[in-house]
Design a protein around this motif. Sequence first.
Motif, PDB file in Angstrom:
ATOM      1  N   ARG A  78       0.817  -1.227   0.000  1.00  0.00           N
ATOM      2  CA  ARG A  78       0.000   0.000   0.000  1.00  0.00           C
ATOM      3  C   ARG A  78       0.846   1.271   0.000  1.00  0.00           C
ATOM      4  N   ILE A  79       2.037   1.188  -0.542  1.00  0.00           N
ATOM      5  CA  ILE A  79       2.889   2.365  -0.679  1.00  0.00           C
ATOM      6  C   ILE A  79       3.023   2.629  -2.168  1.00  0.00           C
ATOM      7  N   CYS A  80       2.663   3.828  -2.578  1.00  0.00           N
ATOM      8  CA  CYS A  80       2.565   4.136  -3.999  1.00  0.00           C
ATOM      9  C   CYS A  80       3.772   4.925  -4.503  1.00  0.00           C
ATOM     10  N   GLY A  81       4.200   4.564  -5.675  1.00  0.00           N
ATOM     11  CA  GLY A  81       5.181   5.333  -6.422  1.00  0.00           C
ATOM     12  C   GLY A  81       6.450   5.660  -5.678  1.00  0.00           C
ATOM     13  N   THR A  82       6.824   6.929  -5.747  1.00  0.00           N
ATOM     14  CA  THR A  82       8.094   7.386  -5.180  1.00  0.00           C
ATOM     15  C   THR A  82       7.974   7.758  -3.710  1.00  0.00           C
ATOM     16  N   ASP A  83       6.884   7.301  -3.058  1.00  0.00           N
ATOM     17  CA  ASP A  83       6.722   7.585  -1.633  1.00  0.00           C
ATOM     18  C   ASP A  83       7.695   6.783  -0.776  1.00  0.00           C
ATOM     19  N   VAL A  84       8.433   5.866  -1.375  1.00  0.00           N
ATOM     20  CA  VAL A  84       9.384   5.051  -0.618  1.00  0.00           C
ATOM     21  C   VAL A  84      10.741   5.743  -0.646  1.00  0.00           C
ATOM     22  N   PRO A  85      11.197   6.217   0.501  1.00  0.00           N
ATOM     23  CA  PRO A  85      12.507   6.871   0.530  1.00  0.00           C
ATOM     24  C   PRO A  85      13.620   5.847   0.324  1.00  0.00           C
ATOM     25  N   PRO A  86      14.756   6.276  -0.166  1.00  0.00           N
ATOM     26  CA  PRO A  86      15.852   5.333  -0.410  1.00  0.00           C
ATOM     27  C   PRO A  86      16.317   4.621   0.858  1.00  0.00           C
ATOM     28  N   GLU A  87      16.123   5.236   2.017  1.00  0.00           N
ATOM     29  CA  GLU A  87      16.524   4.588   3.277  1.00  0.00           C
ATOM     30  C   GLU A  87      15.720   3.313   3.551  1.00  0.00           C
ATOM     31  N   CYS A  88      14.600   3.146   2.848  1.00  0.00           N
ATOM     32  CA  CYS A  88      13.733   1.985   3.080  1.00  0.00           C
ATOM     33  C   CYS A  88      13.817   0.945   1.969  1.00  0.00           C
ATOM     34  N   ASP A  89      14.644   1.177   0.962  1.00  0.00           N
ATOM     35  CA  ASP A  89      14.797   0.198  -0.112  1.00  0.00           C
ATOM     36  C   ASP A  89      15.298  -1.119   0.461  1.00  0.00           C
ATOM     37  N   GLY A  90      14.574  -2.186   0.176  1.00  0.00           N
ATOM     38  CA  GLY A  90      14.962  -3.505   0.663  1.00  0.00           C
ATOM     39  C   GLY A  90      14.453  -3.825   2.053  1.00  0.00           C
ATOM     40  N   ASP A  93       9.253  -6.867   4.733  1.00  0.00           N
ATOM     41  CA  ASP A  93       8.020  -6.817   5.524  1.00  0.00           C
ATOM     42  C   ASP A  93       7.936  -5.564   6.392  1.00  0.00           C
ATOM     43  N   ALA A  94       9.057  -4.931   6.657  1.00  0.00           N
ATOM     44  CA  ALA A  94       9.072  -3.728   7.503  1.00  0.00           C
ATOM     45  C   ALA A  94       8.933  -2.453   6.675  1.00  0.00           C
ATOM     46  N   LEU A  95       8.597  -2.570   5.391  1.00  0.00           N
ATOM     47  CA  LEU A  95       8.566  -1.397   4.518  1.00  0.00           C
ATOM     48  C   LEU A  95       7.576  -0.336   4.997  1.00  0.00           C
ATOM     49  N   ALA A  96       6.345  -0.708   5.291  1.00  0.00           N
ATOM     50  CA  ALA A  96       5.346   0.283   5.723  1.00  0.00           C
ATOM     51  C   ALA A  96       5.798   0.985   7.005  1.00  0.00           C
ATOM     52  N   LEU A  97       6.349   0.232   7.947  1.00  0.00           N
ATOM     53  CA  LEU A  97       6.852   0.808   9.194  1.00  0.00           C
ATOM     54  C   LEU A  97       8.028   1.738   8.909  1.00  0.00           C
ATOM     55  N   VAL A 132      22.279  -0.910  11.387  1.00  0.00           N
ATOM     56  CA  VAL A 132      21.738  -2.040  10.622  1.00  0.00           C
ATOM     57  C   VAL A 132      20.953  -1.459   9.454  1.00  0.00           C
ATOM     58  N   LYS A 133      20.996  -2.118   8.334  1.00  0.00           N
ATOM     59  CA  LYS A 133      20.374  -1.601   7.113  1.00  0.00           C
ATOM     60  C   LYS A 133      19.213  -2.493   6.698  1.00  0.00           C
ATOM     61  N   PRO A 134      18.336  -1.996   5.823  1.00  0.00           N
ATOM     62  CA  PRO A 134      17.231  -2.832   5.337  1.00  0.00           C
ATOM     63  C   PRO A 134      17.766  -4.163   4.805  1.00  0.00           C
ATOM     64  N   GLY A 135      17.061  -5.217   5.135  1.00  0.00           N
ATOM     65  CA  GLY A 135      17.510  -6.551   4.760  1.00  0.00           C
ATOM     66  C   GLY A 135      18.182  -7.272   5.915  1.00  0.00           C
ATOM     67  N   ASP A 136      18.730  -6.524   6.873  1.00  0.00           N
ATOM     68  CA  ASP A 136      19.340  -7.121   8.057  1.00  0.00           C
ATOM     69  C   ASP A 136      18.203  -7.671   8.934  1.00  0.00           C
ATOM     70  N   ASP A 138      17.771  -7.660  12.032  1.00  0.00           N
ATOM     71  CA  ASP A 138      17.433  -6.793  13.160  1.00  0.00           C
ATOM     72  C   ASP A 138      16.837  -5.448  12.742  1.00  0.00           C
ATOM     73  N   PHE A 139      16.814  -5.160  11.455  1.00  0.00           N
ATOM     74  CA  PHE A 139      16.357  -3.852  10.984  1.00  0.00           C
ATOM     75  C   PHE A 139      14.938  -3.546  11.461  1.00  0.00           C
ATOM     76  N   ALA A 140      14.023  -4.480  11.294  1.00  0.00           N
ATOM     77  CA  ALA A 140      12.623  -4.246  11.665  1.00  0.00           C
ATOM     78  C   ALA A 140      12.493  -3.928  13.157  1.00  0.00           C
ATOM     79  N   ASP A 141      13.285  -4.599  13.995  1.00  0.00           N
ATOM     80  CA  ASP A 141      13.206  -4.353  15.440  1.00  0.00           C
ATOM     81  C   ASP A 141      13.668  -2.935  15.794  1.00  0.00           C
ATOM     82  N   TYR A 142      14.757  -2.486  15.169  1.00  0.00           N
ATOM     83  CA  TYR A 142      15.241  -1.127  15.448  1.00  0.00           C
ATOM     84  C   TYR A 142      14.250  -0.069  14.951  1.00  0.00           C
TER      85      TYR A 142
END
Length: 156
Positions: A78-90, A93-97, A132-136, A138-142
């Motif tokens: 449910r995230i459209c287009g360029t609303d995803v900042p580069p810090e969240c690439d990858g 499951d934690a993308l929306a958060l 920690v970066k997306p894909g790690d 522990d990323f979702a927990d942080y």
Amino acid sequence: MSHTRNQIRRTVAWLRAAAVLAGLLGLLFLALAATVGAVRIDSAAPRPAVTANVGDDNGDGAVDEDEPGWNCHTMGNRICGTDVPPECDGAGDALALCVRVASRPPFGWLGANGEVEGDLPDGRTLLRDLWVKPGDPDFADYVAGYDADWDRVHHS
């Protein structure tokens, strides 16, 4: 007069027995009708399966993000287009958060005593500086921890 009373009593008793019998017969009829109805529903001919999704232009059976039937507001993350900042690439499951945290302005964090003890930068800076970066794993927990800090400060 006593003969008439006895006759009335017998008639009322007979009517009462007839009413009980009629009620039981009606209940039996309804039970049988429900059973027949259930059998008919179970034995109904199957409806044909839908084989093509509207908007599935490659015919693989699913509407993918790059197909015309995709609705980013109701499908997927449910995230459209360029609303995803580069810090969240990858972020998976934690993308929306991650996107929610990235959109936050700077705020003060609370210590154990409930007092503001320091200032945190905006969400994108927090995510960019996170070790920690997306894909790690522990990323979702942080990211969830940053989100909880925001909620504690702004919804307490």
